[in-house]
Scaffold this motif. Structure first.
Motif, short mmCIF file in Angstrom:
data_model
loop_
_atom_site.label_atom_id
_atom_site.label_comp_id
_atom_site.label_asym_id
_atom_site.label_seq_id
_atom_site.Cartn_x
_atom_site.Cartn_y
_atom_site.Cartn_z
N GLY A 1 0.82 -1.23 0.00
CA GLY A 1 0.00 0.00 0.00
C GLY A 1 0.84 1.26 0.00
O GLY A 1 0.55 2.21 0.72
N GLY A 2 1.93 1.27 -0.77
CA GLY A 2 2.75 2.48 -0.88
C GLY A 2 3.86 2.58 0.15
O GLY A 2 4.72 3.44 0.06
N ALA A 3 3.86 1.69 1.16
CA ALA A 3 4.93 1.72 2.17
C ALA A 3 5.93 0.61 1.87
O ALA A 3 5.55 -0.52 1.58
N GLY A 4 7.22 0.95 1.93
CA GLY A 4 8.26 -0.02 1.54
C GLY A 4 8.75 -0.85 2.71
O GLY A 4 8.78 -0.41 3.84
N PHE A 5 9.14 -2.11 2.40
CA PHE A 5 9.80 -2.97 3.39
C PHE A 5 10.71 -3.94 2.64
O PHE A 5 10.70 -4.00 1.40
N THR A 6 11.50 -4.69 3.38
CA THR A 6 12.53 -5.54 2.76
C THR A 6 12.18 -7.01 2.90
O THR A 6 11.70 -7.45 3.95
N GLY A 7 12.49 -7.78 1.84
CA GLY A 7 12.36 -9.24 1.90
C GLY A 7 13.72 -9.86 1.68
O GLY A 7 14.51 -9.37 0.87
N GLU A 8 14.04 -10.92 2.40
CA GLU A 8 15.34 -11.58 2.26
C GLU A 8 15.17 -12.91 1.54
O GLU A 8 14.34 -13.73 1.90
N TRP A 9 15.99 -13.11 0.51
CA TRP A 9 15.91 -14.35 -0.28
C TRP A 9 16.53 -15.51 0.49
O TRP A 9 17.54 -15.36 1.18
N LYS A 10 15.85 -16.70 0.40
CA LYS A 10 16.42 -17.93 0.97
C LYS A 10 16.24 -19.06 -0.04
O LYS A 10 15.22 -19.12 -0.74
N ALA A 11 17.22 -19.96 -0.09
CA ALA A 11 17.17 -21.08 -1.05
C ALA A 11 16.34 -22.22 -0.46
O ALA A 11 16.87 -23.26 -0.06
N VAL A 12 15.02 -22.03 -0.41
CA VAL A 12 14.15 -23.07 0.16
C VAL A 12 13.79 -24.08 -0.94
O VAL A 12 14.24 -23.97 -2.08
N GLU B 1 15.84 -10.60 15.79
CA GLU B 1 16.27 -10.32 14.42
C GLU B 1 15.21 -9.56 13.62
O GLU B 1 15.46 -9.06 12.56
N GLU B 2 13.97 -9.57 14.13
CA GLU B 2 12.90 -8.98 13.33
C GLU B 2 13.01 -7.46 13.26
O GLU B 2 13.44 -6.81 14.20
N THR B 3 12.58 -6.90 12.14
CA THR B 3 12.56 -5.45 11.98
C THR B 3 11.46 -4.86 12.85
O THR B 3 10.40 -5.45 13.01
N VAL B 4 11.73 -3.70 13.41
CA VAL B 4 10.70 -2.99 14.17
C VAL B 4 10.10 -1.95 13.22
O VAL B 4 10.72 -0.95 12.91
N PRO B 5 8.87 -2.20 12.72
CA PRO B 5 8.32 -1.31 11.70
C PRO B 5 7.68 -0.07 12.33
O PRO B 5 7.37 -0.07 13.52
N ASP B 6 7.47 0.96 11.51
CA ASP B 6 6.71 2.09 12.04
C ASP B 6 5.22 1.72 12.00
O ASP B 6 4.81 0.76 11.33
N ALA B 7 4.41 2.49 12.72
CA ALA B 7 2.99 2.14 12.90
C ALA B 7 2.25 2.08 11.57
O ALA B 7 1.43 1.19 11.33
N GLU B 8 2.56 3.01 10.66
CA GLU B 8 1.84 3.07 9.37
C GLU B 8 2.11 1.81 8.55
O GLU B 8 1.19 1.18 8.03
N LEU B 9 3.38 1.41 8.46
CA LEU B 9 3.73 0.21 7.69
C LEU B 9 3.07 -1.01 8.32
O LEU B 9 2.51 -1.86 7.63
N PHE B 10 3.12 -1.09 9.65
CA PHE B 10 2.56 -2.26 10.32
C PHE B 10 1.06 -2.36 10.06
O PHE B 10 0.53 -3.44 9.80
#
Length: 667
Positions: free
Chosen positions: A238-249, A483-492
């Motif tokens: 919804g317009g707010a950015g976040f990061t995804g980490e690739w894993k070889a599953v 290890e988890e990111t602490v997001p801002d309230a809007e992103l969450f």
């Protein structure tokens, strides 16, 4: 009717006993007396074991022919600078009008030993009743309870046996192995260090601790950093950015590939770039294949024992373990906290039932007055005995360190650091009456062309006990402990609205370079924890609580051992960071021991000696059995070393480690 004689370990403690007895005590030189009672004190140890030359003048000269040193009968003597107080105590013990002796030395193995040696040297005559006062704090009611419920001293004979054995063991190993290693290696090491002579100090616990530090330093030196490359996707909700980490599953084209570094990175940058090129060829939208939401509870930690408190104070106040012990001993003597030399992290059922007294007393401690309101309103102290913070089976001599709720005016007379330590103990204690902290955790999995990207977020939704202890600090968008990111309230809020099957825009990819990191050096606090856990540095608090058995040394001795190693310059302590490293001399002594009595460096062996002493204290094995094993160990190791000829190996060790110390040698 004869008089009762009370013997404390220190003058300040004797003063508290005299006050609690509420008899009109008159001060004498070295004791206090009323019509019914006498109160006197030791000043720590009054009696010690004699040096070998007291047995025979030939032992004054160090020689391999007189080793191992294993006397059949042990000799003891009064320590010269406290002879005056010994004579006073000895005279009082033998006074005709004394019919009952109350032993009020510290309630532990060492306190037992201090009194027993005095009684032995004083040769107490006549039929006198001997009672043991065993207390958990120095408040008036606890002192009076201790006197009221004092058991016959003979109930502590097994503890006394283990105290004598501990001293004999440290004495025999210390004398035999220090002389043996000095005669064998002292000249070589002195030559390397450009000194006239070097005396090698060896001991059951200290040599093992030296070994832990040297081994860790060598692991760090030999560690080779390995670079690795992770692939991250810049995702959008919804317009707010976040990061995804690739894993070889499962299903990834790189599953089980030799090009991988673990499952979430590559050994080479070009492979990471290949993956990005492959993914960039297609549409920039992934599919959300999974979204998981769950609540996670974090319970208040267990209470402090001495090791945990020393570790926390090393981190928080950058003070050494012996300084922490000195401070908490002072707080104990001022009635502010309970007995500090304890291994337990829980309370006894009896204390739990009376815990309202401690809480009521803390109402006068201003920094927490607001926090007590919640406990009073919700009555959370009721039923404490049914929680994980109370467990009689986990207590040997004493329960955890908690505030008594008394002695608060005395807080003004202690240092700022000591006030900080008290505050720490109070807040850890109050936190157990608060609910768990609750986190809302959301985990996402996004797939693009069969490759999977993962994100997880964590938000604190209920503060719980963090109201007391404070929320753990956050660093660079991550919590210290997660290890988890602490997001801002809007992103969450936006992430919460996502549904499985949603299309997730991908704005781009990046390669994140990392490298493997070497093991961490011990600091003074983590060293104490590693000693408590027999050489394992267990970071996880819950796990530490489960595996606790017999460590290296005891809560009463660990700080002292560390202090000695630093004092004799085998280890070096950075006062600012509290990080511990070996010195060149420490490393050479490690190598000498490694080539001669290697088992002295083994934490499991050292812990098993400690376990043996505990079994003697519990009456499960006899002193004779323990002594036989000890003498056998010393004889076999001594004869083995006398027959060795391995000086040349030391030279190779010196050549290997000395370059790391060149700059410090010059200085």
């Amino acid at each position: 009717m004869g008089k009762s004689l009370y013997i404390a370990e220190k003058p300040s403690v004797a003063q508290e006993f005299a006050k609690a007895l509420q008899q009109n005590m008159r001060r004498r030189d070295g004791w206090l007396e009323s019509d019914e009672s006498i109160v006197t004190w030791c000043v720590g140890h009054l009696v010690t074991m004699s040096y070998p030359e007291a047995y025979d003048p030939k032992y004054k000269k160090w020689s391999l022919s007189t080793l191992p040193f294993l006397p059949k009968e042990f000799k003891y003597e009064v320590i010269p600078n406290v002879k005056k107080q010994f004579d006073i105590v000895s005279g009082l013990l033998n006074r005709e009008d004394v019919d009952t002796i109350y032993v009020c030395t510290d309630s532990g193995r060492e306190g037992e030993y201090i009194y027993r040696l005095v009684e032995q040297m004083a040769g107490v005559r006549g039929k006198k009743k001997r009672k043991r006062v065993w207390i958990d704090s120095q408040t008036e009611e606890e002192i009076l309870r201790g006197i009221r419920e004092a058991k016959d001293l003979s109930a502590y004979d097994n503890l006394s046996d283990s105290a004598y054995l501990r001293a004999k063991e440290d004495y025999l190993m210390g004398i035999t192995f220090s002389r043996l290693l000095t005669l064998k290696y002292g000249n070589s090491i002195a030559g390397f260090l450009h000194k006239n002579y070097v005396v090698l100090s060896a001991g059951r616990v200290m040599t093992c601790v030296l070994g832990m530090v040297v081994r860790r330093e060598r692991e760090i030196r030999e560690f080779v950093k390995t670079p690795f490359y992770r692939v991250l996707a810049d995702l959008e909700a919804g317009g707010a950015g976040f990061t995804g980490e690739w894993k070889a599953v499962k299903g990834s084209r790189y599953e089980m590939s030799p090009k991988l570094y673990r499952e979430n990175g590559f050994k080479e940058r070009k492979t990471a770039q290949e993956l990005i090129d492959y993914l960039s060829e297609s549409s920039r939208e992934g599919e959300l294949v999974s979204i998981e939401k769950k609540k996670e509870k974090k319970n208040p930690p267990l209470l402090f024992n001495l090791a945990e408190l020393q570790n926390e104070c090393s981190k928080r106040f950058k003070i050494s373990p012996d300084e922490t012990l000195r401070i908490v001993q002072e707080l104990y003597e001022k009635k502010l906290v309970t007995y500090p030399r304890t291994d337990a992290r829980v309370l006894s059922t009896a204390v739990a039932k009376e815990i309202h007294k401690n809480l009521n007393g803390l109402a006068k401690y201003e920094p927490v007055s607001g926090l007590l309101g919640y406990i009073a309103k919700e009555r959370t102290h009721k039923g404490l005995e049914k929680t994980r913070y109370v467990n009689d089976s986990q207590i040997t001599d004493h329960y955890a360190i908690i505030p008594t709720g008394q002695g608060l005016p005395a807080l003004k007379s202690v240092s700022g650091t000591a006030q900080g330590v008290y505050d720490l103990i109070v807040k850890r204690f109050l936190s157990i009456f608060y609910p768990p902290a609750v986190y809302q955790k959301v985990s996402l999995e996004v797939v693009l062309k069969g490759e999977h990207f993962f994100s997880s977020f964590k938000v604190l939704t209920e503060e719980g006990f963090y109201k007391v202890t404070g929320i753990p600090g956050t660093k660079k968008g991550k919590t210290e402990e997660d290890e988890e990111t602490v997001p801002d309230a809007e992103l969450f809020a936006r992430i919460q609205t996502l549904r499985k099957g949603d299309r997730i825009p991908i704005k781009g990819f990046e390669i994140k370079e990392g490298e493997t990191s070497p093991p961490k050096r011990y600091n003074s606090g983590s060293m104490i924890l590693a000693m408590e856990n027999a050489g394992q540095l267990i970071e996880d608090e819950e796990l530490r609580a489960q595996i606790k058995g017999s460590g290296i040394g005891t809560s009463a001795t660990r700080a002292e051992i560390l202090k000695k190693l630093i004092h004799i310059k085998y280890l070096s302590l950075n006062k600012k960071t509290q990080v511990i490293t070996p010195t060149l001399m420490g490393e050479l002594i490690y190598d000498a021991v490694d080539h001669s009595i290697r088992s002295l460096l083994n934490p499991e062996l050292t812990a098993s000696w400690e376990k043996g002493l505990t079994l003697v204290a519990e009456g499960k094995i006899t002193s004779e059995e323990y002594m036989q094993k000890l003498e056998h160990f010393i004889i076999v190791r001594t004869n083995g070393v006398i027959g060795l000829n391995n000086q040349y190996q030391l030279k190779a060790c010196y050549d290997k480690v000395s370059p790391y110390y060149k700059s410090s040698q010059k200085s």
